[in-house]
Scaffold this motif. Structure first.
Motif, PDB file in Angstrom:
ATOM      1  N   GLN A 119      48.657  45.267  23.000  1.00  0.00           N
ATOM      2  CA  GLN A 119      47.866  44.094  23.396  1.00  0.00           C
ATOM      3  C   GLN A 119      47.524  44.053  24.886  1.00  0.00           C
ATOM      4  OE1 GLN A 119      50.658  43.381  21.137  1.00  0.00           O
ATOM      5  NE2 GLN A 119      49.087  43.573  19.546  1.00  0.00           N
ATOM      6  N   THR A 120      48.157  44.869  25.685  1.00  0.00           N
ATOM      7  CA  THR A 120      47.927  44.799  27.126  1.00  0.00           C
ATOM      8  C   THR A 120      47.415  46.147  27.625  1.00  0.00           C
ATOM      9  OG1 THR A 120      49.798  43.302  27.267  1.00  0.00           O
ATOM     10  CG2 THR A 120      48.950  44.166  29.331  1.00  0.00           C
ATOM     11  N   ILE A 121      46.308  46.118  28.357  1.00  0.00           N
ATOM     12  CA  ILE A 121      45.681  47.368  28.764  1.00  0.00           C
ATOM     13  C   ILE A 121      45.092  47.214  30.161  1.00  0.00           C
ATOM     14  CG2 ILE A 121      43.419  46.805  27.749  1.00  0.00           C
ATOM     15  CD1 ILE A 121      43.364  49.757  26.757  1.00  0.00           C
ATOM     16  N   LYS A 122      45.041  48.335  30.875  1.00  0.00           N
ATOM     17  CA  LYS A 122      44.413  48.333  32.191  1.00  0.00           C
ATOM     18  C   LYS A 122      42.997  48.906  32.056  1.00  0.00           C
ATOM     19  CE  LYS A 122      45.004  49.869  36.940  1.00  0.00           C
ATOM     20  NZ  LYS A 122      45.828  50.626  37.893  1.00  0.00           N
ATOM     21  N   LEU A 123      42.023  48.147  32.517  1.00  0.00           N
ATOM     22  CA  LEU A 123      40.627  48.595  32.513  1.00  0.00           C
ATOM     23  C   LEU A 123      40.110  48.577  33.937  1.00  0.00           C
ATOM     24  CD1 LEU A 123      38.978  46.572  29.580  1.00  0.00           C
ATOM     25  CD2 LEU A 123      39.879  48.884  29.501  1.00  0.00           C
ATOM     26  N   CYS A 124      39.407  49.622  34.324  1.00  0.00           N
ATOM     27  CA  CYS A 124      38.825  49.673  35.669  1.00  0.00           C
ATOM     28  C   CYS A 124      37.316  49.517  35.571  1.00  0.00           C
ATOM     29  CB  CYS A 124      39.159  51.008  36.331  1.00  0.00           C
ATOM     30  SG  CYS A 124      40.927  51.240  36.553  1.00  0.00           S
ATOM     31  N   TYR A 125      36.789  48.558  36.307  1.00  0.00           N
ATOM     32  CA  TYR A 125      35.345  48.360  36.366  1.00  0.00           C
ATOM     33  C   TYR A 125      34.703  49.606  36.970  1.00  0.00           C
ATOM     34  CZ  TYR A 125      30.897  46.515  38.103  1.00  0.00           C
ATOM     35  OH  TYR A 125      29.578  46.327  38.392  1.00  0.00           O
ATOM     36  N   SER A 126      33.681  50.150  36.307  1.00  0.00           N
ATOM     37  CA  SER A 126      33.085  51.403  36.798  1.00  0.00           C
ATOM     38  C   SER A 126      31.609  51.275  37.128  1.00  0.00           C
ATOM     39  CB  SER A 126      33.311  52.525  35.779  1.00  0.00           C
ATOM     40  OG  SER A 126      32.761  52.189  34.530  1.00  0.00           O
ATOM     41  N   GLY A 127      31.081  50.047  37.162  1.00  0.00           N
ATOM     42  CA  GLY A 127      29.712  49.879  37.642  1.00  0.00           C
ATOM     43  C   GLY A 127      28.806  49.185  36.642  1.00  0.00           C
ATOM     44  N   THR A 128      27.705  48.675  37.171  1.00  0.00           N
ATOM     45  CA  THR A 128      26.713  47.968  36.353  1.00  0.00           C
ATOM     46  C   THR A 128      25.401  48.738  36.402  1.00  0.00           C
ATOM     47  OG1 THR A 128      27.716  45.812  36.727  1.00  0.00           O
ATOM     48  CG2 THR A 128      25.393  45.819  36.146  1.00  0.00           C
ATOM     49  N   MET A 129      24.767  48.840  35.253  1.00  0.00           N
ATOM     50  CA  MET A 129      23.460  49.497  35.205  1.00  0.00           C
ATOM     51  C   MET A 129      22.500  48.629  34.401  1.00  0.00           C
ATOM     52  SD  MET A 129      24.530  52.489  32.504  1.00  0.00           S
ATOM     53  CE  MET A 129      22.909  53.157  32.223  1.00  0.00           C
ATOM     54  N   THR A 130      21.218  48.803  34.665  1.00  0.00           N
ATOM     55  CA  THR A 130      20.201  48.119  33.871  1.00  0.00           C
ATOM     56  C   THR A 130      19.416  49.155  33.100  1.00  0.00           C
ATOM     57  OG1 THR A 130      20.005  46.284  35.429  1.00  0.00           O
ATOM     58  CG2 THR A 130      18.157  46.658  33.959  1.00  0.00           C
ATOM     59  N   PHE A 172      38.444  42.256  25.112  1.00  0.00           N
ATOM     60  CA  PHE A 172      39.363  42.271  26.248  1.00  0.00           C
ATOM     61  C   PHE A 172      39.202  40.983  27.049  1.00  0.00           C
ATOM     62  CE2 PHE A 172      38.122  46.573  25.181  1.00  0.00           C
ATOM     63  CZ  PHE A 172      39.349  47.224  25.074  1.00  0.00           C
ATOM     64  N   GLU A 173      40.293  40.296  27.244  1.00  0.00           N
ATOM     65  CA  GLU A 173      40.268  39.070  28.046  1.00  0.00           C
ATOM     66  C   GLU A 173      41.085  39.290  29.309  1.00  0.00           C
ATOM     67  OE1 GLU A 173      41.553  35.938  25.501  1.00  0.00           O
ATOM     68  OE2 GLU A 173      39.771  36.092  24.232  1.00  0.00           O
ATOM     69  N   HIS A 174      40.479  38.929  30.429  1.00  0.00           N
ATOM     70  CA  HIS A 174      41.103  39.158  31.717  1.00  0.00           C
ATOM     71  C   HIS A 174      42.364  38.301  31.874  1.00  0.00           C
ATOM     72  CE1 HIS A 174      39.885  40.348  36.082  1.00  0.00           C
ATOM     73  NE2 HIS A 174      40.879  41.053  35.623  1.00  0.00           N
ATOM     74  N   THR A 175      43.408  38.875  32.431  1.00  0.00           N
ATOM     75  CA  THR A 175      44.580  38.084  32.791  1.00  0.00           C
ATOM     76  C   THR A 175      44.471  37.720  34.268  1.00  0.00           C
ATOM     77  OG1 THR A 175      45.881  39.996  33.494  1.00  0.00           O
ATOM     78  CG2 THR A 175      45.944  39.426  31.148  1.00  0.00           C
ATOM     79  N   ASP A 176      45.502  37.075  34.805  1.00  0.00           N
ATOM     80  CA  ASP A 176      45.438  36.751  36.235  1.00  0.00           C
ATOM     81  C   ASP A 176      45.865  37.937  37.099  1.00  0.00           C
ATOM     82  OD1 ASP A 176      48.067  36.709  35.593  1.00  0.00           O
ATOM     83  OD2 ASP A 176      48.396  34.582  36.039  1.00  0.00           O
ATOM     84  N   GLN A 177      46.189  39.058  36.448  1.00  0.00           N
ATOM     85  CA  GLN A 177      46.498  40.281  37.205  1.00  0.00           C
ATOM     86  C   GLN A 177      45.262  41.168  37.253  1.00  0.00           C
ATOM     87  OE1 GLN A 177      50.156  41.083  34.694  1.00  0.00           O
ATOM     88  NE2 GLN A 177      50.681  42.160  36.567  1.00  0.00           N
ATOM     89  N   GLU A 178      45.004  41.742  38.422  1.00  0.00           N
ATOM     90  CA  GLU A 178      43.810  42.550  38.596  1.00  0.00           C
ATOM     91  C   GLU A 178      43.793  43.722  37.612  1.00  0.00           C
ATOM     92  OE1 GLU A 178      43.338  44.056  42.505  1.00  0.00           O
ATOM     93  OE2 GLU A 178      41.295  44.748  42.147  1.00  0.00           O
ATOM     94  N   ASP A 179      42.674  43.915  36.924  1.00  0.00           N
ATOM     95  CA  ASP A 179      42.429  45.040  36.007  1.00  0.00           C
ATOM     96  C   ASP A 179      43.295  45.016  34.741  1.00  0.00           C
ATOM     97  OD1 ASP A 179      40.582  45.979  37.821  1.00  0.00           O
ATOM     98  OD2 ASP A 179      41.946  47.465  38.694  1.00  0.00           O
ATOM     99  N   ILE A 180      44.097  43.979  34.541  1.00  0.00           N
ATOM    100  CA  ILE A 180      44.937  43.908  33.341  1.00  0.00           C
ATOM    101  C   ILE A 180      44.304  42.937  32.346  1.00  0.00           C
ATOM    102  CG2 ILE A 180      47.245  43.467  32.401  1.00  0.00           C
ATOM    103  CD1 ILE A 180      47.107  45.786  34.388  1.00  0.00           C
ATOM    104  N   PHE A 181      44.157  43.417  31.101  1.00  0.00           N
ATOM    105  CA  PHE A 181      43.474  42.642  30.069  1.00  0.00           C
ATOM    106  C   PHE A 181      44.356  42.531  28.829  1.00  0.00           C
ATOM    107  CE2 PHE A 181      40.274  44.237  32.834  1.00  0.00           C
ATOM    108  CZ  PHE A 181      39.218  43.327  32.797  1.00  0.00           C
ATOM    109  N   ILE A 182      44.234  41.401  28.160  1.00  0.00           N
ATOM    110  CA  ILE A 182      44.847  41.215  26.849  1.00  0.00           C
ATOM    111  C   ILE A 182      43.787  41.533  25.801  1.00  0.00           C
ATOM    112  CG2 ILE A 182      45.839  39.510  25.258  1.00  0.00           C
ATOM    113  CD1 ILE A 182      47.675  40.026  27.533  1.00  0.00           C
ATOM    114  N   THR A 183      44.171  42.273  24.770  1.00  0.00           N
ATOM    115  CA  THR A 183      43.184  42.651  23.756  1.00  0.00           C
ATOM    116  C   THR A 183      43.486  41.965  22.430  1.00  0.00           C
ATOM    117  OG1 THR A 183      44.345  44.514  22.737  1.00  0.00           O
ATOM    118  CG2 THR A 183      43.170  44.947  24.776  1.00  0.00           C
ATOM    119  N   HIS A 184      42.447  41.754  21.668  1.00  0.00           N
ATOM    120  CA  HIS A 184      42.620  41.427  20.255  1.00  0.00           C
ATOM    121  C   HIS A 184      41.452  41.997  19.470  1.00  0.00           C
ATOM    122  CE1 HIS A 184      40.387  37.863  21.749  1.00  0.00           C
ATOM    123  NE2 HIS A 184      39.762  37.974  20.594  1.00  0.00           N
ATOM    124  N   GLU A 185      41.708  42.257  18.200  1.00  0.00           N
ATOM    125  CA  GLU A 185      40.716  42.902  17.358  1.00  0.00           C
ATOM    126  C   GLU A 185      39.783  41.871  16.758  1.00  0.00           C
ATOM    127  OE1 GLU A 185      42.329  46.824  15.504  1.00  0.00           O
ATOM    128  OE2 GLU A 185      41.951  45.379  13.899  1.00  0.00           O
TER     129      GLU A 185
END
Ligand SMILES: [Fe+2]
Length: 201
Positions: A119-130, A172-185
């Motif tokens: 349920q807990t995962i680290k995701l790193c933002y890697s950029g925005t594109m259009t 993925f829902e952001h937690t109050d910790q940087e780059d740490i997300f809670i997941t659910h299916e």
């Protein structure tokens, strides 16, 4: 030759995708070839059935266009009204290719890094594109987490190909910790089912 390119239809696209999955098992090679064929399909819009061109009341429209009988890929049309963005999500471990038929789509990309638990995962933002009209993009895990947001005031139409029928994905829902997300299916369905009549002309 040029006439064939102009007349490239959904049935031609599906024939070519079937050929791709029958000639290579390599995910990155499949993605590359599918993207090439999708860019041919998006040179025109007339192949897209008009009955698929509506969004839901509260969410974007998710219309099935084709599912491979052996579940090696599926093709969807997604219809977005302004403000109908996705949550941050992945694609259940499969590859994807996406293209914009009309309008513009903003994509915020994230890379899966470490899993601390189911349920807990680290995701790193890697950029925005259009992605502009007739542009395409690729998804290959672990670089397959993103948020899609239509840009502008118009309805946006996108086509998505996945490496299997996508029945669920993780949110993925952001937690109050940087780059740490809670997941659910989350299970996903279709606004309209595959309708073969009329697609093969
Ligand atoms: Fe997605």
């Amino acid at each position: 030759m040029e006439l064939n390119k102009i007349n490239y239809k959904l049935s031609d696209f599906i024939r070519d995708l079937t050929n791709v999955v029958e000639t290579t098992n390599d995910d990155s090679e499949q993605v590359s070839q599918v993207e090439h064929h999708l860019s041919k399909l998006m040179r025109t819009k007339s192949w897209l059935p008009t009955e698929k061109l509506y969004a839901g009341n509260n969410s974007y429209g998710r219309h099935s266009l084709y599912r491979d009988p052996k579940d090696r890929f599926e093709v969807l049309a997604l219809i977005w009204e302004p403000g109908q963005s996705t949550p941050l999500h992945d694609h259940d471990g499969t590859w994807g290719v996406e293209g914009v038929v009309s309008g513009r789509m903003r994509i915020l990309n994230y890379l899966q890094s470490d899993s601390y638990s189911n349920q807990t995962i680290k995701l790193c933002y890697s950029g925005t594109m259009t992605l502009n009209e007739q542009s395409t993009g690729e998804l290959l895990p672990p670089a397959d987490c993103h948020i899609l947001k239509p840009e502008g005031d118009e309805t946006v139409v996108t086509v998505h190909v996945y490496g299997k029928q996508l029945k669920k994905f993780r949110i993925f829902e952001h937690t109050d910790q940087e780059d740490i997300f809670i997941t659910h299916e989350k299970p996903v369905g279709y606004t309209t089912e595959t309708c073969l009549e009329g697609l093969w002309n």
